[in-house]
Design a protein around this motif. Structure first.
Motif, PDB file in Angstrom:
ATOM      1  N   LEU A 168      -7.172  -1.813  62.417  1.00 33.99           N
ATOM      2  CA  LEU A 168      -6.605  -2.383  63.731  1.00 33.99           C
ATOM      3  C   LEU A 168      -5.232  -2.394  63.895  1.00 33.99           C
ATOM      4  O   LEU A 168      -4.661  -3.163  63.160  1.00 33.99           O
ATOM      5  CB  LEU A 168      -7.250  -3.650  63.734  1.00 33.99           C
ATOM      6  N   PRO A 169      -4.712  -1.608  64.884  1.00 36.73           N
ATOM      7  CA  PRO A 169      -3.232  -1.386  64.840  1.00 36.73           C
ATOM      8  C   PRO A 169      -2.644  -2.620  65.744  1.00 36.73           C
ATOM      9  O   PRO A 169      -3.280  -3.602  66.390  1.00 36.73           O
ATOM     10  CB  PRO A 169      -2.968  -0.319  65.852  1.00 36.73           C
ATOM     11  N   GLU A 170      -1.469  -3.060  65.460  1.00 33.77           N
ATOM     12  CA  GLU A 170      -0.880  -4.235  66.070  1.00 33.77           C
ATOM     13  C   GLU A 170      -0.928  -3.864  67.758  1.00 33.77           C
ATOM     14  O   GLU A 170      -0.693  -2.685  68.157  1.00 33.77           O
ATOM     15  CB  GLU A 170       0.614  -4.280  65.821  1.00 33.77           C
ATOM     16  N   GLY A 171      -1.268  -5.043  68.408  1.00 32.98           N
ATOM     17  CA  GLY A 171      -1.373  -5.172  69.618  1.00 32.98           C
ATOM     18  C   GLY A 171      -2.743  -4.721  70.409  1.00 32.98           C
ATOM     19  O   GLY A 171      -2.928  -4.749  71.641  1.00 32.98           O
ATOM     20  N   ALA A 172      -3.460  -4.148  69.495  1.00 38.63           N
ATOM     21  CA  ALA A 172      -4.784  -3.885  70.088  1.00 38.63           C
ATOM     22  C   ALA A 172      -5.612  -5.006  70.587  1.00 38.63           C
ATOM     23  O   ALA A 172      -5.371  -6.095  70.189  1.00 38.63           O
ATOM     24  CB  ALA A 172      -5.457  -2.953  68.824  1.00 38.63           C
ATOM     25  N   SER A 173      -6.691  -4.539  71.392  1.00 39.31           N
ATOM     26  CA  SER A 173      -7.520  -5.761  71.804  1.00 39.31           C
ATOM     27  C   SER A 173      -8.857  -5.447  71.250  1.00 39.31           C
ATOM     28  O   SER A 173      -9.430  -4.437  71.216  1.00 39.31           O
ATOM     29  CB  SER A 173      -7.896  -5.540  73.442  1.00 39.31           C
ATOM     30  N   ILE A 174      -9.676  -6.480  70.813  1.00 36.31           N
ATOM     31  CA  ILE A 174     -11.054  -6.205  70.146  1.00 36.31           C
ATOM     32  C   ILE A 174     -11.906  -7.363  70.812  1.00 36.31           C
ATOM     33  O   ILE A 174     -11.510  -8.356  71.300  1.00 36.31           O
ATOM     34  CB  ILE A 174     -10.782  -6.521  68.669  1.00 36.31           C
ATOM     35  N   PHE A 175     -13.219  -7.027  70.548  1.00 36.33           N
ATOM     36  CA  PHE A 175     -14.242  -7.911  70.737  1.00 36.33           C
ATOM     37  C   PHE A 175     -14.675  -8.186  69.107  1.00 36.33           C
ATOM     38  O   PHE A 175     -14.668  -7.370  68.488  1.00 36.33           O
ATOM     39  CB  PHE A 175     -15.736  -7.179  71.437  1.00 36.33           C
ATOM     40  N   LEU A 176     -14.947  -9.468  68.835  1.00 39.83           N
ATOM     41  CA  LEU A 176     -15.387  -9.822  67.488  1.00 39.83           C
ATOM     42  C   LEU A 176     -16.836 -10.487  67.800  1.00 39.83           C
ATOM     43  O   LEU A 176     -16.686 -11.769  68.399  1.00 39.83           O
ATOM     44  CB  LEU A 176     -14.545 -10.703  66.857  1.00 39.83           C
ATOM     45  N   GLY A 177     -17.841  -9.967  67.267  1.00 44.50           N
ATOM     46  CA  GLY A 177     -19.251 -10.684  67.535  1.00 44.50           C
ATOM     47  C   GLY A 177     -19.815 -11.707  66.742  1.00 44.50           C
ATOM     48  O   GLY A 177     -19.003 -12.120  65.929  1.00 44.50           O
ATOM     49  N   ILE A 178     -21.068 -11.926  66.814  1.00 45.35           N
ATOM     50  CA  ILE A 178     -21.382 -13.003  66.197  1.00 45.35           C
ATOM     51  C   ILE A 178     -21.828 -12.685  64.806  1.00 45.35           C
ATOM     52  O   ILE A 178     -21.987 -11.234  64.330  1.00 45.35           O
ATOM     53  CB  ILE A 178     -22.677 -13.762  66.724  1.00 45.35           C
ATOM     54  N   GLY A 179     -22.000 -13.690  63.897  1.00 38.27           N
ATOM     55  CA  GLY A 179     -22.635 -13.433  62.451  1.00 38.27           C
ATOM     56  C   GLY A 179     -21.601 -13.807  61.256  1.00 38.27           C
ATOM     57  O   GLY A 179     -20.334 -13.993  61.850  1.00 38.27           O
ATOM     58  N   THR A 180     -21.966 -13.459  60.040  1.00 38.30           N
ATOM     59  CA  THR A 180     -21.157 -13.871  58.948  1.00 38.30           C
ATOM     60  C   THR A 180     -20.245 -12.658  58.555  1.00 38.30           C
ATOM     61  O   THR A 180     -19.114 -13.212  58.019  1.00 38.30           O
ATOM     62  CB  THR A 180     -22.032 -14.250  57.975  1.00 38.30           C
ATOM     63  N   THR A 181     -20.518 -11.571  58.994  1.00 37.55           N
ATOM     64  CA  THR A 181     -19.568 -10.433  58.689  1.00 37.55           C
ATOM     65  C   THR A 181     -18.547 -10.438  59.491  1.00 37.55           C
ATOM     66  O   THR A 181     -17.330 -10.250  59.188  1.00 37.55           O
ATOM     67  CB  THR A 181     -20.572  -9.058  58.282  1.00 37.55           C
ATOM     68  N   PRO A 182     -18.775 -10.633  60.831  1.00 38.78           N
ATOM     69  CA  PRO A 182     -17.610 -10.751  61.977  1.00 38.78           C
ATOM     70  C   PRO A 182     -16.669 -11.752  61.596  1.00 38.78           C
ATOM     71  O   PRO A 182     -15.506 -11.756  61.749  1.00 38.78           O
ATOM     72  CB  PRO A 182     -18.129 -10.769  63.309  1.00 38.78           C
ATOM     73  N   GLN A 183     -17.336 -13.082  61.028  1.00 43.55           N
ATOM     74  CA  GLN A 183     -16.578 -14.287  60.711  1.00 43.55           C
ATOM     75  C   GLN A 183     -15.412 -13.773  59.408  1.00 43.55           C
ATOM     76  O   GLN A 183     -14.516 -14.111  59.460  1.00 43.55           O
ATOM     77  CB  GLN A 183     -17.528 -15.420  60.149  1.00 43.55           C
ATOM     78  N   GLN A 184     -15.976 -12.887  58.683  1.00 39.97           N
ATOM     79  CA  GLN A 184     -15.235 -12.506  57.402  1.00 39.97           C
ATOM     80  C   GLN A 184     -13.951 -11.599  57.846  1.00 39.97           C
ATOM     81  O   GLN A 184     -12.856 -11.664  57.607  1.00 39.97           O
ATOM     82  CB  GLN A 184     -16.030 -11.868  56.401  1.00 39.97           C
ATOM     83  N   VAL A 185     -14.415 -10.774  58.878  1.00 39.28           N
ATOM     84  CA  VAL A 185     -13.301 -10.066  59.598  1.00 39.28           C
ATOM     85  C   VAL A 185     -12.197 -10.854  60.056  1.00 39.28           C
ATOM     86  O   VAL A 185     -11.021 -10.573  59.973  1.00 39.28           O
ATOM     87  CB  VAL A 185     -14.093  -9.086  60.629  1.00 39.28           C
ATOM     88  N   ALA A 186     -12.652 -12.229  61.051  1.00 40.27           N
ATOM     89  CA  ALA A 186     -11.526 -13.180  61.290  1.00 40.27           C
ATOM     90  C   ALA A 186     -10.640 -13.523  60.215  1.00 40.27           C
ATOM     91  O   ALA A 186      -9.751 -13.744  60.295  1.00 40.27           O
ATOM     92  CB  ALA A 186     -12.464 -14.396  61.771  1.00 40.27           C
ATOM     93  N   GLN A 187     -11.381 -13.881  59.182  1.00 39.95           N
ATOM     94  CA  GLN A 187     -10.588 -14.247  57.951  1.00 39.95           C
ATOM     95  C   GLN A 187      -9.609 -13.370  57.266  1.00 39.95           C
ATOM     96  O   GLN A 187      -8.470 -13.595  57.004  1.00 39.95           O
ATOM     97  CB  GLN A 187     -11.695 -14.657  56.545  1.00 39.95           C
ATOM     98  N   ALA A 188      -9.954 -11.941  57.391  1.00 41.57           N
ATOM     99  CA  ALA A 188      -9.334 -10.758  56.967  1.00 41.57           C
ATOM    100  C   ALA A 188      -7.912 -10.708  57.937  1.00 41.57           C
ATOM    101  O   ALA A 188      -7.114  -9.960  57.467  1.00 41.57           O
ATOM    102  CB  ALA A 188     -10.312  -9.681  56.805  1.00 41.57           C
ATOM    103  N   LEU A 189      -8.101 -10.927  59.126  1.00 44.85           N
ATOM    104  CA  LEU A 189      -7.025 -11.083  60.124  1.00 44.85           C
ATOM    105  C   LEU A 189      -6.005 -12.218  60.035  1.00 44.85           C
ATOM    106  O   LEU A 189      -5.060 -12.043  60.936  1.00 44.85           O
ATOM    107  CB  LEU A 189      -7.653 -10.834  61.586  1.00 44.85           C
ATOM    108  N   LEU A 190      -5.997 -13.066  59.122  1.00 46.08           N
ATOM    109  CA  LEU A 190      -4.834 -13.934  59.200  1.00 46.08           C
ATOM    110  C   LEU A 190      -3.663 -13.511  58.776  1.00 46.08           C
ATOM    111  O   LEU A 190      -2.813 -14.196  59.242  1.00 46.08           O
ATOM    112  CB  LEU A 190      -5.475 -14.770  58.158  1.00 46.08           C
ATOM    113  N   ASP A 191      -3.266 -12.405  58.432  1.00 48.16           N
ATOM    114  CA  ASP A 191      -2.105 -11.998  58.053  1.00 48.16           C
ATOM    115  C   ASP A 191      -1.947 -10.730  59.180  1.00 48.16           C
ATOM    116  O   ASP A 191      -0.709 -10.088  58.891  1.00 48.16           O
ATOM    117  CB  ASP A 191      -1.816 -11.595  56.614  1.00 48.16           C
TER     118      ASP A 191
END
Length: 264
Positions: free
Chosen positions: A90-113
């Motif tokens: 995911l490049p800086e400045g991109a717009s994204i949808f993040l859906g439901i579930g435990t794997t998208p939740q882990q994606v959110a965690q991976a985006l902390l930096d």
């Protein structure tokens, strides 16, 4: 009740099979007694994480999803690896949808930096996680809260998502059929996944190997409609489904140079 290390490893082993694991394999793998393995399997079955069958276990066959807390522990390391692979794309400045579930939740965690994104989501856990990164602007859909799943659902939620056209739509599924069908557990979930696919320049399916050939009653679409499929392991039957599609495969169990958009 928290799962023991051995019980977590049993679930991970089951995810690496065709959906069945024999008790004899487990007693040999862990060098413990039949009674010890039987106790582990009974506890996993009582929690709804597996189904007991003669001589072993399979994934549960049901038309309702497992509880959110149970899904959080299934194949957790694989989900984290999938999430890291997505975050790197995911490049800086991109717009994204993040859906439901435990794997998208882990994606959110991976985006902390991550250096910066705009995120539109109906995943409450993801939204709360993303609050810890001030460089990410998070928009949360309205709708009906599902307390057990910790997300938002309904017509208002779907309508909100359809107001946007984003760069990347990241979503999970309830199951992937033998015909390459994307399956969900309710029409509401299906409508939201469909909105994410339709309103993103590139759709990214995140699904660990426990979803392969898993039953779910609602058909959302086809694997060939997905632009990028990120998973942890690719059984031969799923590899065959991708052979005649333009879907890019990212398999975290392969070395980076072996990731391909042209499965053979």
């Amino acid at each position: 009740m928290n799962l023991s290390t051995r019980q977590q490893q049993i679930l991970a082993m089951l995810a690496q099979t065709d959906g069945r694991l024999d008790s004899s394999e487990l007693t040999e793998a862990f060098q413990v007694s039949v009674q010890t393995i039987r106790k582990d399997l009974n506890e996993l079955s009582n929690r709804g994480l597996v189904q007991r069958v003669h001589g072993g276990i399979t994934w549960p066959r049901q038309n309702r999803n497992l509880s959110f807390s149970n899904r959080q522990v299934i194949n957790l390391e694989a989900k984290r690896a999938i999430a890291q692979a997505v975050a790197k794309r995911l490049p800086e400045g991109a717009s994204i949808f993040l859906g439901i579930g435990t794997t998208p939740q882990q994606v959110a965690q991976a985006l902390l930096d991550h250096p910066g994104l705009q995120v539109i989501t109906n995943n409450l856990n993801a939204a709360i996680t993303l609050c810890h990164n001030p460089r990410i602007e998070t928009l949360v859909a309205g709708g009906r809260i599902r307390p057990a799943d910790q997300d938002l659902m309904g017509e208002d939620t779907t309508r909100f998502l359809r107001r946007f056209q984003v760069n990347y739509g990241i979503f999970g599924i309830g199951g992937l059929s033998a015909r390459g069908e994307l399956m969900d557990f309710s029409p509401e979930e299906s409508h939201l996944s469909r909105a994410i696919i339709d309103c993103a320049d590139q759709s990214i399916l995140v699904a660990d190997s426990s979803k392969y050939l898993r039953n779910a009653p609602v058909r959302t679409g086809l694997l060939e409609e997905v632009n990028i499929f990120v998973t942890d392991r690719l059984p031969p039957e799923v590899h065959a489904l991708l052979a005649h599609t333009e879907t890019e495969l990212v398999c975290t169990s392969m070395p980076t140079e072996e990731h391909t958009d042209e499965p053979t």
